[in-house]
Write an enzyme that holds these catalytic residues in place. Sequence first.
Site, PDB file in Angstrom:
ATOM      1  N   ASN A 131       1.136  10.979   6.395  1.00  0.00           N
ATOM      2  CA  ASN A 131       1.680  12.216   6.981  1.00  0.00           C
ATOM      3  C   ASN A 131       2.187  13.210   5.938  1.00  0.00           C
ATOM      4  OD1 ASN A 131       1.359  11.888   9.772  1.00  0.00           O
ATOM      5  ND2 ASN A 131       2.947  10.311   9.773  1.00  0.00           N
ATOM      6  N   ASP A 159      -2.137   8.059  18.578  1.00  0.00           N
ATOM      7  CA  ASP A 159      -1.595   8.834  19.700  1.00  0.00           C
ATOM      8  C   ASP A 159      -2.470   8.645  20.943  1.00  0.00           C
ATOM      9  OD1 ASP A 159       0.367  10.166  17.901  1.00  0.00           O
ATOM     10  OD2 ASP A 159      -1.464  10.970  17.029  1.00  0.00           O
ATOM     11  N   HIS A 187      -0.926  15.835  14.602  1.00  0.00           N
ATOM     12  CA  HIS A 187      -0.278  14.520  14.731  1.00  0.00           C
ATOM     13  C   HIS A 187       1.204  14.703  14.418  1.00  0.00           C
ATOM     14  CE1 HIS A 187       0.899  10.410  14.374  1.00  0.00           C
ATOM     15  NE2 HIS A 187       1.313  10.631  13.148  1.00  0.00           N
TER      16      HIS A 187
HETATM   17  P1  NAX Z   1       4.747   2.607   3.208  1.00  0.00           P
HETATM   18  O1  NAX Z   1       5.819   3.406   2.568  1.00  0.00           O
HETATM   19  O2  NAX Z   1       4.994   1.203   3.619  1.00  0.00           O
HETATM   20  O3  NAX Z   1       3.497   2.576   2.212  1.00  0.00           O
HETATM   21  C1  NAX Z   1       3.005   3.703   1.569  1.00  0.00           C
HETATM   22  C2  NAX Z   1       2.368   3.238   0.279  1.00  0.00           C
HETATM   23  O4  NAX Z   1       1.735   4.357  -0.313  1.00  0.00           O
HETATM   24  C3  NAX Z   1       3.363   2.694  -0.735  1.00  0.00           C
HETATM   25  O5  NAX Z   1       2.973   1.390  -1.143  1.00  0.00           O
HETATM   26  C4  NAX Z   1       3.278   3.695  -1.884  1.00  0.00           C
HETATM   27  O6  NAX Z   1       3.457   3.075  -3.142  1.00  0.00           O
HETATM   28  C5  NAX Z   1       1.870   4.226  -1.700  1.00  0.00           C
HETATM   29  N1  NAX Z   1       1.626   5.508  -2.342  1.00  0.00           N
HETATM   30  C6  NAX Z   1       2.467   6.559  -2.495  1.00  0.00           C
HETATM   31  N2  NAX Z   1       1.874   7.530  -3.189  1.00  0.00           N
HETATM   32  C7  NAX Z   1       0.645   7.102  -3.489  1.00  0.00           C
HETATM   33  C8  NAX Z   1      -0.430   7.660  -4.233  1.00  0.00           C
HETATM   34  N3  NAX Z   1      -0.337   8.857  -4.800  1.00  0.00           N
HETATM   35  N4  NAX Z   1      -1.564   6.947  -4.335  1.00  0.00           N
HETATM   36  C9  NAX Z   1      -1.661   5.726  -3.785  1.00  0.00           C
HETATM   37  N5  NAX Z   1      -0.674   5.126  -3.108  1.00  0.00           N
HETATM   38  C10 NAX Z   1       0.466   5.812  -2.958  1.00  0.00           C
HETATM   39  O7  NAX Z   1       4.222   3.503   4.412  1.00  0.00           O
HETATM   40  P2  NAX Z   1       3.354   3.046   5.678  1.00  0.00           P
HETATM   41  O8  NAX Z   1       4.252   2.601   6.747  1.00  0.00           O
HETATM   42  O9  NAX Z   1       2.263   2.159   5.220  1.00  0.00           O
HETATM   43  O10 NAX Z   1       2.784   4.462   6.144  1.00  0.00           O
HETATM   44  C11 NAX Z   1       1.861   5.191   5.364  1.00  0.00           C
HETATM   45  C12 NAX Z   1       1.695   6.597   5.890  1.00  0.00           C
HETATM   46  O11 NAX Z   1       1.172   6.591   7.210  1.00  0.00           O
HETATM   47  C13 NAX Z   1       3.012   7.385   5.999  1.00  0.00           C
HETATM   48  O12 NAX Z   1       2.790   8.689   5.483  1.00  0.00           O
HETATM   49  C14 NAX Z   1       3.264   7.444   7.485  1.00  0.00           C
HETATM   50  O13 NAX Z   1       4.033   8.563   7.835  1.00  0.00           O
HETATM   51  C15 NAX Z   1       1.865   7.526   7.995  1.00  0.00           C
HETATM   52  N6  NAX Z   1       1.660   7.214   9.426  1.00  0.00           N
HETATM   53  C16 NAX Z   1       0.710   7.917  10.095  1.00  0.00           C
HETATM   54  C17 NAX Z   1       0.383   7.662  11.397  1.00  0.00           C
HETATM   55  C18 NAX Z   1      -0.684   8.442  12.112  1.00  0.00           C
HETATM   56  O14 NAX Z   1      -0.856   8.209  13.308  1.00  0.00           O
HETATM   57  N7  NAX Z   1      -1.412   9.365  11.501  1.00  0.00           N
HETATM   58  C19 NAX Z   1       1.116   6.641  12.163  1.00  0.00           C
HETATM   59  C20 NAX Z   1       1.796   5.623  11.316  1.00  0.00           C
HETATM   60  C21 NAX Z   1       2.425   6.161  10.060  1.00  0.00           C
HETATM   61  O15 NAX Z   1       3.690   6.683  10.370  1.00  0.00           O
END
Ligand code: NAX
Length: 328
Positions: A131, A159, A187
């Site tokens: 996001n 969603d 979203h």
């Molecule tokens: P987490 O914080 O558990 O994991 C994110 C991971 O991304 C971390 O391990 C971090 O080290 C890594 N990361 C950060 N910057 C990076 C980069 N430049 N290159 C590679 N890796 C990188 O988050 P998680 O719960 O897994 O959620 C991930 C994303 O999905 C969030 O942005 C969240 O808001 C989004 N979501 C989107 C949804 C949707 O329906 N579109 C729903 C679920 C979720 O909320």
Amino acid sequence: TRTPVNVTVTGAAGQIGYALLFRIASGHLLGPDVPVRLRLLEIPQAVKAAEGTAMELDDCAFPLLSGIDITDDAKTAFDGVNIALLVGARPRTKGMERGDLLEANGGIFKPQGEAINAGAADDVRVLVVGNPANTNALIAQQHAPDVPAERFTAMTRLDHNRALSQLAKKLGVTVSDIKKLTIWGNHSATQYPDLFHAEVNGQNAAQAVNDQEWLENTFIPTVAKRGAAIIEARGASSAASAANAAIDHVYSWVNGTPEGDWTSAAVVSDGSYGVPEGLISSFPVVSKDGRYEIVQGLEIDDFSRARIDASVAELVEERDAVRALGLI
Ligand code: NAX
């Protein structure tokens, strides 16, 4: 034997990554006869955790998993990629302004878009989960001018699935009884889950519900705010359901949507339904011959129009903000 499909997952050490990788490796992303090669992209501090997940993947002895590479370099991660799942993103932290959030994510999705442009396979398909997903997808897409724009999508399938489940509960039917449900727009909390074109066992869903009060004041907000409700209950954001939706999104994209039904995905607008061309907005889509296409010709009444417009206006604002920041 078939050549493995290269699947890159960013944010692989995160909680969605943990729920996603095992299902990809077990054949749920592309099908039970398609071997995959995984590339995990993480930030340097999280590479070790990704290596731990890779050890567990090894320990599953998945017959379809032909290899795992782990890197903190985007160019390496996307070289030859066929399916790119961009999950890693910068979360909003306390006191962070929207501009800061967009800028931090621009710092992630711009170089990733460039790396995809430089090295991806000709058939690359990109799904952005991290996001703000729609606008992150737009940033990546804008930095990949050599990749057809339609290959960049953002996830509203979670969603969509949430809406299916809420409606099924309300009507005492199963999710398989419901067809043609749509998530429109961003979203975010402004998204519009649309029952007016949906069908329940062939009957119009809004008519089957016959409860405008529920539709407006329960159904729409429950779906739109479900992410916050999960955090409240679980103490952590949706992970397995988000991973499941990402699997569904790609599976439908590659293998098609069933005849007589559609799904929801944020795709590059061609101007359909008054959504400005180029925005990555959620639409009703069918997948045919490996391409998502916007379902055309639906009649949009005033109730739906106002809600679609409000969500699209938010996307326009986000686009203008990243433009002003020089990110696109
Ligand atoms: P987490 O914080 O558990 O994991 C994110 C991971 O991304 C971390 O391990 C971090 O080290 C890594 N990361 C950060 N910057 C990076 C980069 N430049 N290159 C590679 N890796 C990188 O988050 P998680 O719960 O897994 O959620 C991930 C994303 O999905 C969030 O942005 C969240 O808001 C989004 N979501 C989107 C949804 C949707 O329906 N579109 C729903 C679920 C979720 O909320």
